[in-house]
Design an enzyme around this catalytic site. Structure first.
Site, PDB file in Angstrom:
ATOM      1  N   ARG A  30      98.175 -27.031  45.229  1.00 36.68           N
ATOM      2  CA  ARG A  30      98.841 -26.514  46.464  1.00 36.68           C
ATOM      3  C   ARG A  30      99.595 -27.952  47.015  1.00 36.68           C
ATOM      4  O   ARG A  30     100.722 -27.570  47.477  1.00 36.68           O
ATOM      5  CB  ARG A  30      98.086 -26.179  47.238  1.00 36.68           C
ATOM      6  CG  ARG A  30      97.002 -27.097  47.991  1.00 36.68           C
ATOM      7  CD  ARG A  30      95.900 -26.506  48.893  1.00 36.68           C
ATOM      8  NE  ARG A  30      95.405 -25.265  48.751  1.00 36.68           N
ATOM      9  CZ  ARG A  30      94.292 -24.833  48.241  1.00 36.68           C
ATOM     10  NH1 ARG A  30      93.774 -25.679  47.685  1.00 36.68           N
ATOM     11  NH2 ARG A  30      93.986 -23.390  48.185  1.00 36.68           N
ATOM     12  N   ILE A  31      99.029 -29.160  46.575  1.00 36.02           N
ATOM     13  CA  ILE A  31      99.935 -30.427  47.041  1.00 36.02           C
ATOM     14  C   ILE A  31     101.079 -30.602  45.991  1.00 36.02           C
ATOM     15  O   ILE A  31     101.805 -30.927  46.430  1.00 36.02           O
ATOM     16  CB  ILE A  31      98.566 -31.448  47.176  1.00 36.02           C
ATOM     17  CG1 ILE A  31      97.770 -31.034  48.086  1.00 36.02           C
ATOM     18  CG2 ILE A  31      99.628 -32.706  47.497  1.00 36.02           C
ATOM     19  CD1 ILE A  31      96.621 -32.279  48.365  1.00 36.02           C
TER      20      ILE A  31
ATOM     21  N   GLU B 118      84.899 -45.146  45.689  1.00 32.95           N
ATOM     22  CA  GLU B 118      85.354 -45.382  47.296  1.00 32.95           C
ATOM     23  C   GLU B 118      84.490 -45.838  48.209  1.00 32.95           C
ATOM     24  O   GLU B 118      83.662 -44.876  48.226  1.00 32.95           O
ATOM     25  CB  GLU B 118      86.393 -44.163  47.578  1.00 32.95           C
ATOM     26  CG  GLU B 118      87.134 -43.913  48.647  1.00 32.95           C
ATOM     27  CD  GLU B 118      87.937 -42.812  48.775  1.00 32.95           C
ATOM     28  OE1 GLU B 118      88.918 -42.780  47.910  1.00 32.95           O
ATOM     29  OE2 GLU B 118      87.651 -42.049  49.291  1.00 32.95           O
TER      30      GLU B 118
ATOM     31  N   ALA C 247      95.039 -37.852  45.007  1.00 34.61           N
ATOM     32  CA  ALA C 247      94.421 -36.800  44.545  1.00 34.61           C
ATOM     33  C   ALA C 247      92.903 -37.373  44.720  1.00 34.61           C
ATOM     34  O   ALA C 247      92.056 -37.113  45.835  1.00 34.61           O
ATOM     35  CB  ALA C 247      94.509 -36.141  43.435  1.00 34.61           C
ATOM     36  N   ARG C 248      91.885 -37.510  43.699  1.00 36.50           N
ATOM     37  CA  ARG C 248      90.886 -38.158  43.589  1.00 36.50           C
ATOM     38  C   ARG C 248      90.714 -39.458  42.695  1.00 36.50           C
ATOM     39  O   ARG C 248      91.437 -39.437  41.646  1.00 36.50           O
ATOM     40  CB  ARG C 248      89.961 -36.857  43.030  1.00 36.50           C
ATOM     41  CG  ARG C 248      89.625 -35.799  43.941  1.00 36.50           C
ATOM     42  CD  ARG C 248      88.761 -36.112  45.414  1.00 36.50           C
ATOM     43  NE  ARG C 248      88.458 -35.045  46.012  1.00 36.50           N
ATOM     44  CZ  ARG C 248      89.290 -34.622  47.026  1.00 36.50           C
ATOM     45  NH1 ARG C 248      90.295 -35.360  47.487  1.00 36.50           N
ATOM     46  NH2 ARG C 248      88.895 -33.505  47.698  1.00 36.50           N
TER      47      ARG C 248
ATOM     48  N   ASP D   5     100.259 -29.313  33.699  1.00 38.52           N
ATOM     49  CA  ASP D   5      99.246 -28.335  34.294  1.00 38.52           C
ATOM     50  C   ASP D   5      98.932 -27.266  33.240  1.00 38.52           C
ATOM     51  O   ASP D   5      99.837 -26.386  33.087  1.00 38.52           O
ATOM     52  CB  ASP D   5      99.429 -28.197  35.707  1.00 38.52           C
ATOM     53  CG  ASP D   5      98.322 -27.397  36.289  1.00 38.52           C
ATOM     54  OD1 ASP D   5      97.600 -26.666  35.532  1.00 38.52           O
ATOM     55  OD2 ASP D   5      98.334 -27.304  37.548  1.00 38.52           O
TER      56      ASP D   5
ATOM     57  N   HIS E 266      92.387 -43.924  52.110  1.00 41.77           N
ATOM     58  CA  HIS E 266      92.223 -42.455  52.251  1.00 41.77           C
ATOM     59  C   HIS E 266      92.805 -42.031  53.222  1.00 41.77           C
ATOM     60  O   HIS E 266      91.971 -41.385  54.045  1.00 41.77           O
ATOM     61  CB  HIS E 266      90.738 -42.204  51.852  1.00 41.77           C
ATOM     62  CG  HIS E 266      90.510 -40.886  51.288  1.00 41.77           C
ATOM     63  ND1 HIS E 266      89.429 -40.604  50.555  1.00 41.77           N
ATOM     64  CD2 HIS E 266      91.120 -39.676  51.229  1.00 41.77           C
ATOM     65  CE1 HIS E 266      89.541 -39.195  50.138  1.00 41.77           C
ATOM     66  NE2 HIS E 266      90.759 -38.763  50.829  1.00 41.77           N
ATOM     67  N   LEU E 267      93.997 -42.171  53.637  1.00 41.96           N
ATOM     68  CA  LEU E 267      94.573 -41.661  54.855  1.00 41.96           C
ATOM     69  C   LEU E 267      95.659 -40.718  54.756  1.00 41.96           C
ATOM     70  O   LEU E 267      96.407 -40.324  55.682  1.00 41.96           O
ATOM     71  CB  LEU E 267      95.215 -42.983  55.618  1.00 41.96           C
ATOM     72  CG  LEU E 267      95.992 -44.017  54.976  1.00 41.96           C
ATOM     73  CD1 LEU E 267      97.504 -43.578  54.815  1.00 41.96           C
ATOM     74  CD2 LEU E 267      95.999 -45.331  55.788  1.00 41.96           C
TER      75      LEU E 267
ATOM     76  N   ASP F 219      95.760 -44.056  47.273  1.00 37.61           N
ATOM     77  CA  ASP F 219      95.098 -43.916  48.346  1.00 37.61           C
ATOM     78  C   ASP F 219      93.522 -43.185  48.216  1.00 37.61           C
ATOM     79  O   ASP F 219      92.602 -43.215  49.148  1.00 37.61           O
ATOM     80  CB  ASP F 219      95.827 -42.666  49.260  1.00 37.61           C
ATOM     81  CG  ASP F 219      95.469 -42.377  50.448  1.00 37.61           C
ATOM     82  OD1 ASP F 219      95.410 -43.218  51.300  1.00 37.61           O
ATOM     83  OD2 ASP F 219      95.068 -41.180  50.775  1.00 37.61           O
TER      84      ASP F 219
END
Length: 340
Positions: A169-170, A279, A250-251, A190, A298-299, A274
């Site tokens: 979705r992102i 983390e 993402a992660r 993907d 992570h903002l 980010d």
């Protein structure tokens, strides 16, 4: 849409900080018009006698950051529970196999949370094109008037190639936003994406191995799964062209941090992160001391007033459910394994 007034008992389960961020007086008033709420209206745990008594009465939960995991033991206390409306992104932290076996209606505000993440990513891609964060950090030595600094590659956002890993979705929103970059080529990797949908969004679906050597910026949007752990490792980073920038919103586990530091430290690659793995990064992480790595805390996701977008999305879904209308962001047990 006109809401149907109902006596449906509900319970808000989230941290106090999350509750205060989500519900100002207008939004709390709207919620009270939709469901019956206990006092106080929220809890941040589900194991005390008081919380369990409320859980036993609840037909729906509204959850967010800080919600405890909805284990079999906790769900057993909630025989009347029909639906869970998650006013944040991923439901992974609260859902287990027992959760899905109850056949609950589950929705998430991940679509709403995708908006600021995609916006942040677009900004990161544009800044990466000009190498702005890295030149800013090195302004004292790199800036020589109009003479271009060496070692940063082509400082341009014209006719660039951007690789998007994960048509989530992102990722889909990022592809659409990248249309603002004139002459840009967007490649998507993907294994589950539909080529027609990728093309309609303005990109080309390719294999990851084909994407990597062609991109100026690599932007990551895949979910955190066992199959995506260190998806971008030493071999993949080595295939990126000199001066390419890795953008990760993402992660952190998608990238091998040690391998990324090894490529960035000599100045071959750049990174805007980010999220990191772990983390937060330990103080002695080489990524912290590498000049051509920018790390933000992570903002990219919803913060401040952006959180109200998540609340509104959740209240809209709740309104549809109470009226018997189709939901727009339902998460099913079948789709959950591939979700973020």
């Amino acid at each position: 849409m006109n809401a149907t007034v109902t006596a449906c008992p509900a319970l808000l389960v989230m941290s106090q900080e999350a509750f205060q961020a989500h519900f100002d007086q207008p939004r709390l008033g709207r919620l009270r018009e939709l469901v019956r709420l206990p006092e106080p209206v929220w809890v941040d745990e589900l194991d005390s006698p008081q919380a369990r008594a409320r859980l036993a009465e609840a037909e729906l939960l509204i959850t967010s950051w800080g919600v405890p995991r909805l284990t079999a033991d906790r769900l057993a206390v909630a025989p009347r529970l029909k639906a869970v409306f998650h006013a944040a992104g991923s439901v992974r932290s609260m859902a287990d196999d027992e959760f899905w076996s109850r056949d609950l209606v589950v929705t998430s505000a991940a679509d709403a949370n995708a908006v600021p993440v995609a916006e942040y990513t677009l900004a990161a891609v544009i800044l990466a094109g000009k190498k702005a964060p890295f030149l800013a950090a090195d302004a004292a030595t790199a800036y020589r008037g109009w003479s271009l600094p060496r070692g940063y590659g082509d400082l341009s956002n014209f006719r660039r190639t951007i690789g998007v890993v994960g048509f989530s979705r992102i990722g889909r929103r990022v592809v659409e936003l990248l249309r603002v970059l004139e002459g840009s080529t967007v490649l998507v990797a993907d294994p589950y994406a539909d080529p027609a949908e990728v093309a309609a969004a303005g990109a080309e679906l390719v294999e990851l191995d084909d994407l990597l050597p062609r991109v100026d910026v690599l932007s990551l949007h895949a979910p955190e799964l066992p199959s995506t752990h260190h998806l971008i490792g030493a071999a993949e980073l080595a295939r990126l062209p000199d001066h390419a920038t890795v953008v990760n919103t993402a992660r952190g586990t998608l990238v091998d941090s040690v391998a990324l530091a090894a490529e960035c430290r000599p100045g071959r690659l750049f990174a805007i992160l980010d999220v990191t793995d772990p983390e937060p990064l330990p103080a002695d992480s080489p990524l912290r001391s590498t000049p051509n790595v920018m790390i933000t805390p992570h903002l990219a996701g919803s913060l401040g007033t952006e959180i109200h977008r998540l609340t509104d999305h959740t209240l809209d879904e709740l309104t549809r459910w109470l009226a018997g209308d189709p939901l727009r962001s339902r998460i099913t047990a079948e789709a959950f394994p591939l979700s973020a």
